[in-house]
Design a protein around this motif. Structure first.
Motif: not given
Length: 818
Positions: A499-501, A506-508, A568-570, A632-633
């Protein structure tokens, strides 16, 4: 070259068929040599900076608070502990470490050198005193002055049974050490290539390099050779770089090598720290950032240098005359504005030696206190408490238990990608980094004279971890080329998404920083499903490839049913909105994601069979195009028992639209590029230069984005060309690149990285013209000229003038004395 009477000196020759046939030469006329039939390419020798960890702490003892509390936490995060429990330790595998050398006298690295030991061989290409000067080779790659390579070696191979209960990922593998750095300084990539080729000829199965410099392209010499070696089936792991603060499109070479494994860093989950005891008032123990207790006996009263907990420059100036003798106190000071050493120097002037610096929100981490060994960092709330108690007259005091004060401090960023990890993708849109491994707050071996153990942080630490995992893979499946050729795909398709946080919703983390995610060594080595390819790159909108295919092969013994889904990712907003400047890290993320549709959303694959899936990827909408969003994802292939993934990457914009040359006044107060004199003064009008003493011109410029080709040519002052970066009244010559008439080349460079916005040597470029000579050494006659700068846009056609950005200097008069 001799037949053509071209001046040159041969410095070094390489004769490794299939990998690199070439020479290191000093040339007088590069252009003429490049015209010789059979010459494939000429590249400059690039200087690579010496490896420098993001954070460094020498371990002082078993109770050192900076030692991670769970010394095998990195193994638990990645499944290495499960493989060790199965007796898998990398037996019989050879790993070549290309670094600063190794202190093999460290007892936990075997204590000796040569056949039969852990460090079985290697070579010192440079010697202790090497600073990119004349090397002093030595057959023994011993390093007792730097330590970086010894730390790397411990991550791979530290023997268990040491005081800290750590072990290397593949501690039964054999190590060859190739020393390419002196005690300090940098190295040319010709020596890196020499070490790579030696590593191959010595029979290593894996080569690992915790080194590199910002580059942005896959085309550096060391990257190309690394990629060729990896294409033979050897595994090469290379650091992704520690430039995360400088934003996207800032990948490192040789980590950009297409076939190598570029490794990002994940923060360890725990940090072993120490606790101090508070007296005179009820308060929990105060955690301070040190691996071992501060050597302070007794209980000392608190003195605060300021009663204001919001002060921004606490103790940055000399303390007032009214300050008492601080030699018997614990001094509490707020972080901010000036260096820690400056604060500590001012406090020491009043006798203060024991200092607790409280954080101001910059982060609870190791700090550099220079020679002040009894100063350390505490958290903001603890510091504010002590200051407030002191200000109110409470007799608060502190003691530092010499035993029993060790504390496993949970790292708030633990399990996340380290903020320092460089962001991709490469300028030529390759998937960098590839994968992540633990690299933040890593305890490992160090040279005996420098402390035996140390805690370091960096992608330098994550890279040998992946080399160790690769050794475990080879140990189980054999080191045949087909295993090495599929290793990166196997690691990526079995990785753990990051994860991003730690905040829900919050997104990956963007794939441009985490790669395919955190390696899962146990899952990779025991996988009985092969998904390939692991990376899907849709490219930019001008070259968009929405249809992507991958296959799922069952190599197990029973039929398996899977569902296919999109995770999906961020989306990385890689540029500052409405500007030509990349966004600094941490790069902002948007939750607006691509949409992905599949030819099959569920399927069953029988033993030995393969199912092919087509994915149709559509970029996200509703984003500011000036931010050049990189989406990205992951595509997950899963059932209730197991899951695999494919990672994808694309740009919602065209790379050809990215401005390459900075033409703003943001950084220097004058529109760039700009002509300068030897003193650095900016010149905007016609100027004469005599080339006597320092009277010579230069050009100051910045690249806001990477360029495949940058040219500086001397041209007639009356040339008719409409430049893109400074407007001129004349009509442009239409047509191809060759129709711009030049008088001669001053400088040419291929595959240049962008500049950063940091004043550390990466913030700008400066071309100096110390004498009236063209690049080939011929004399420029006295007269009047202009300098024409041209920079090719990414994906631009080098044969088309319109694909270059251009700038024309003011008129220069050359008046060199005859």
């Amino acid at each position: 070259m001799r037949k053509r009477d071209l001046g040159f000196d041969v410095e070094k020759e390489f004769n490794s068929p299939g990998l690199f046939m070439g020479s290191v030469v000093t040339l007088q006329d590069v252009a003429k040599v490049l015209d010789i039939p059979g010459v494939q390419a000429i590249r400059p020798v690039i200087l690579i900076p010496g490896p420098k960890p993001v954070a460094k702490h020498i371990v002082t003892g078993l109770d050192d608070p900076q030692v991670p509390p769970d010394s095998e936490s990195t193994h638990i995060l990645t499944g290495v502990d499960k493989l060790h429990a199965q007796g898998i330790f990398g037996d019989g595998i050879k790993i070549g470490i290309i670094d600063t050398g190794i202190d093999f006298t460290n007892p936990f690295l075997g204590g000796a050198f040569g056949p039969g030991n852990k460090v079985i061989g290697g070579f010192d290409f440079v010697g202790d005193d090497f600073r990119a000067n004349t090397p002093q080779p030595d057959p023994i790659p011993l390093d007792q002055c730097n330590g970086h390579g010894t730390h790397v070696a411990g991550i791979i191979g530290a023997n268990p049974g040491n005081p800290f209960n750590i072990s290397g990922v593949a501690f039964k593998a054999s190590i060859n050490a190739y020393r390419i750095f002196g005690c300090t300084g940098q190295v040319g990539d010709d020596i890196i290539i020499e070490a790579l080729l030696r590593g191959v000829s010595d029979g290593n199965d894996i080569l690992t390099m915790s080194l590199g410099g910002a580059d942005g392209w896959t085309e550096s010499s060391s990257a190309v050779v690394s990629s060729r070696i990896a294409a033979t089936g050897k595994i090469i792991t290379i650091a992704a770089g520690n430039d995360g603060s400088k934003g996207s499109w800032y990948t490192s070479s040789p980590g950009n090598a297409i076939n190598a494994i570029s490794v990002a860093s994940l923060d360890n989950t725990v940090i072993p720290l120490q606790n101090a005891t508070v007296h005179g008032v009820a308060h929990d123990p105060i955690t301070y950032f040190a691996t071992f207790p501060l050597p302070i006996n007794g209980t000392l009263p608190v003195f605060a240098t300021s009663n204001d907990t919001t002060v921004v420059d606490d103790a940055c100036n000399a303390l007032p005359d009214s300050t008492p003798d601080l030699s018997g106190s614990v001094v509490v000071v707020r972080r901010g504005t000036c260096t820690f050493v400056q604060k500590l120097t001012n406090i020491a002037a009043k006798g203060g030696q024991v200092v607790l610096i409280y954080d101001n929100g910059s982060g609870f981490d190791a700090i550099d206190t220079g020679n002040f060994t009894t100063a350390t960092l505490i958290q903001a709330a603890d510091g504010a408490f002590l200051v407030n108690e002191f200000a109110s007259g409470v007799p608060v005091s502190i003691s530092f238990p010499q035993s029993g004060g060790s504390f496993d401090f949970p790292d708030s960023a633990g399990g996340l990608i380290s903020s320092f990890t460089s962001f991709g993708p490469s300028n030529d849109f390759f998937f960098k980094p590839a994968i992540s491994a633990p690299g933040g707050n890593i305890l490992s071996t160090f040279p005996v004279p420098l402390g035996t153990f140390a805690v370091l942080s960096g992608t330098s630490m994550a890279t040998p971890f992946m080399a160790g995992v690769s050794a475990l893979l080879f140990g189980v499946k054999g080191a045949a080329p087909e295993v090495g050729l599929t290793a990166r795909t196997l690691f990526e398709t079995t990785a753990q998404r990051v994860p991003s946080s730690h905040t829900d919703g919050d997104p990956l983390q963007t794939v441009t920083q985490q790669g395919a995610g955190l390696v899962d060594a146990f899952k990779a080595i025991h996988a009985d499903v092969i998904v390939s390819p692991a990376e899907l790159i849709t490219n930019d909108t001008a070259h968009f490839q929405p249809l992507q295919k991958f296959s799922v092969k069952n190599i197990g013994t029973t039929a398996k049913s899977f569902k296919v889904s999109h995770i999906p990712a961020g989306t990385a907003l890689t540029f500052q909105p409405g500007t030509i400047f990349p966004a600094d890290g941490p790069v902002p993320l948007s939750s607006k994601a691509a949409t992905v549709k599949f030819s099959e959303t569920s399927f069953t694959v029988h033993p030995g069979q393969t199912q092919q899936i087509t994915a149709h990827i559509t970029p996200p909408t509703g984003l500011d195009p000036t931010t050049f969003p990189v989406f990205s994802g992951f595509i997950e292939i899963a059932n209730a028992q197991e899951s695999y993934q494919v990672s994808y990457l694309g740009l919602a914009g065209s790379l050809k639209d990215v401005q390459v040359v900075d033409d703003t006044d943001v950084f220097f107060g004058v529109n760039l590029p700009v002509l300068t004199d030897a003193a650095g003064n900016f010149i905007t009008n016609a100027t004469n230069f005599t080339f006597v003493g320092d009277d010579a011109p230069g050009i100051l410029m910045r690249l806001a984005f990477g360029s495949p080709k940058v040219l500086f040519d001397l041209v007639d002052p009356n040339i008719k060309i409409t430049t893109t970066l400074n407007k001129r009244a004349e009509d442009a010559s239409s047509g191809t690149f060759a129709q711009v008439r030049t008088l001669g080349s001053l400088f040419e460079a291929d595959f240049q990285p962008r500049n950063s916005d940091v004043d550390d040597g990466t913030g700008f470029n400066q071309l100096t013209i110390p004498s009236p000579q063209f690049a080939n050494g011929t004399t420029i006659p006295n007269g009047t000229y202009r300098i024409l700068l041209r920079a090719l846009k990414v994906t631009g056609d080098p044969t088309k003038e319109e694909d270059f950005e251009s700038w024309l200097s003011p008129i220069l008069g050359f008046e060199a004395p005859s």
